[in-house]
Motif scaffolding. Structure first.
Motif, short mmCIF file in Angstrom:
data_model
loop_
_atom_site.label_atom_id
_atom_site.label_comp_id
_atom_site.label_asym_id
_atom_site.label_seq_id
_atom_site.Cartn_x
_atom_site.Cartn_y
_atom_site.Cartn_z
N PHE A 186 3.62 96.47 39.31
CA PHE A 186 2.28 96.37 39.88
C PHE A 186 1.77 94.94 39.91
N ASP A 187 2.43 94.05 39.16
CA ASP A 187 1.91 92.71 38.94
C ASP A 187 2.99 91.65 39.10
N SER A 188 3.72 91.72 40.20
CA SER A 188 4.79 90.75 40.43
C SER A 188 4.24 89.33 40.42
N PRO A 189 4.92 88.40 39.72
CA PRO A 189 4.49 87.00 39.74
C PRO A 189 4.58 86.38 41.13
N LYS A 190 5.41 86.99 41.98
CA LYS A 190 5.52 86.55 43.37
C LYS A 190 4.93 87.62 44.27
N PRO A 191 4.18 87.23 45.30
CA PRO A 191 3.65 88.26 46.21
C PRO A 191 4.79 88.88 47.02
N PRO A 192 4.59 90.13 47.46
CA PRO A 192 3.46 91.01 47.14
C PRO A 192 3.52 91.54 45.70
N LEU A 193 2.37 91.92 45.19
CA LEU A 193 2.27 92.32 43.80
C LEU A 193 3.02 93.61 43.49
N LYS A 194 2.98 94.57 44.44
CA LYS A 194 3.56 95.89 44.18
C LYS A 194 4.98 95.98 44.75
N ARG A 195 5.89 96.44 43.91
CA ARG A 195 7.30 96.55 44.29
C ARG A 195 7.93 97.70 43.52
N ILE A 196 9.16 98.01 43.87
CA ILE A 196 10.01 98.83 43.01
C ILE A 196 11.30 98.06 42.79
N THR A 197 11.99 98.39 41.70
CA THR A 197 13.25 97.70 41.41
C THR A 197 14.21 98.63 40.68
N LEU A 198 15.49 98.44 40.92
CA LEU A 198 16.50 99.06 40.07
C LEU A 198 16.39 98.44 38.69
N THR A 199 16.71 99.21 37.67
CA THR A 199 16.62 98.73 36.29
C THR A 199 18.02 98.41 35.74
N TYR A 200 18.05 97.82 34.56
CA TYR A 200 19.34 97.44 33.97
C TYR A 200 20.31 98.60 33.75
N PRO A 201 19.85 99.80 33.39
CA PRO A 201 20.82 100.89 33.26
C PRO A 201 21.62 101.14 34.53
#
Length: 267
Positions: A186-201
């Protein structure tokens, strides 16, 4: 979905390949992708890929699109995104839009159903959107709810000057996420703020992870990630479980500051 981390498993050490020019890097990357593709098709008759945006799509397209040897089996590809910005798919900030312009739209054989994108109707609900994208992973890799992690044949990643990769940023709480396969930010240091990401697992259960880096802007980060893993920058935490591996494809400019051992590129 629940991802599991097994501390008994050994993590792979990075392999660094360097190339004099971006063209040489692109050719080597294409040859590597085709090799991994062929192994995957032999294993289970499909090729699962997660990719990022940035300069990656253009580098991939240069030597994968329009080949005369028909070595790329586009009909077997299933493509996901390592991260995505929560914007419409035709927005200039969308990783899909970038990949589509640089790569997908140039491949007539690639069907839209093979490209797994976010649900635009959920852009204002990152938690629900993450769950929906995770369900797409489950449907593709397991067919039903499963506690096992999806195992990508290949994950293609870039890296920012701060050492971030996908949408995993330095000192962010998501670096400690081991339960979800796909997590909202919700608070990405780079715009845009909202994203989704794959995680380390997910990243660390892949058969192969390849970082692709060009230009002098990556020098310091690459040197720190490879030679100073104790700093735990996000990219340095991508260390697949053996027999999976993590490879760095870098041009000479990007690799200028690192003293990490270079490996000759041979398939």
């Amino acid at each position: 979905m629940v991802g599991t981390q097994d501390p008994k498993h050994e993590h792979s050490e990075p392999t660094l390949y360097t190339f004099g020019t971006g063209d040489e890097l692109s050719e080597a990357l294409a040859n590597f992708v085709i090799k991994v593709q062929n192994e995957a098709i032999e294993r289970r008759n499909m090729f699962t890929v997660a990719t990022s945006g940035g300069s990656l799509p253009k580098l991939l397209a240069k030597n994968l699109v329009g080949r005369q040897d028909k070595a790329v089996r586009w009909d077997k590809w299933q493509i996901f995104f390592a991260d995505e910005r929560l914007v419409p798919l035709d927005h200039e900030d969308s990783n899909f839009d970038l990949c589509n312009k640089e790569l997908f739209s140039k491949v007539p054989e690639l069907q839209r159903s093979q490209i797994h994108t976010i649900d635009e109707s959920l852009l204002n609900d990152p938690d629900e959107l993450s769950d929906q994208y995770e369900k797409q992973l489950a449907d593709e890799f397991a067919g039903k709810d499963s506690v096992r992690n999806p195992v990508f044949d290949l994950v293609l990643l870039g890296m920012g000057p701060d050492g971030h990769t996908a949408s995993l940023f330095p000192d962010h709480p998501l670096l400690g996420e081991h339960g979800r396969w796909v997590a909202p930010i919700f608070d990405s240091p780079k715009p845009p703020l909202k994203r989704i990401t794959l995680t380390y697992p997910v990243l660390n259960h892949a058969h192969h992870v390849a970082f692709v880096l060009t230009g002098e802007g990556k020098q310091e980060a690459l040197a720190r990630v490879l030679s100073e893993p104790e700093h735990r920058l996000p990219a340095s935490r991508v260390r697949p479980f053996v027999p999976g591996d993590v490879l760095y494809f870098a041009d000479d400019l990007a690799a200028k500051q690192t003293e990490y051992k270079r490996t000759p590129f041979n398939l």
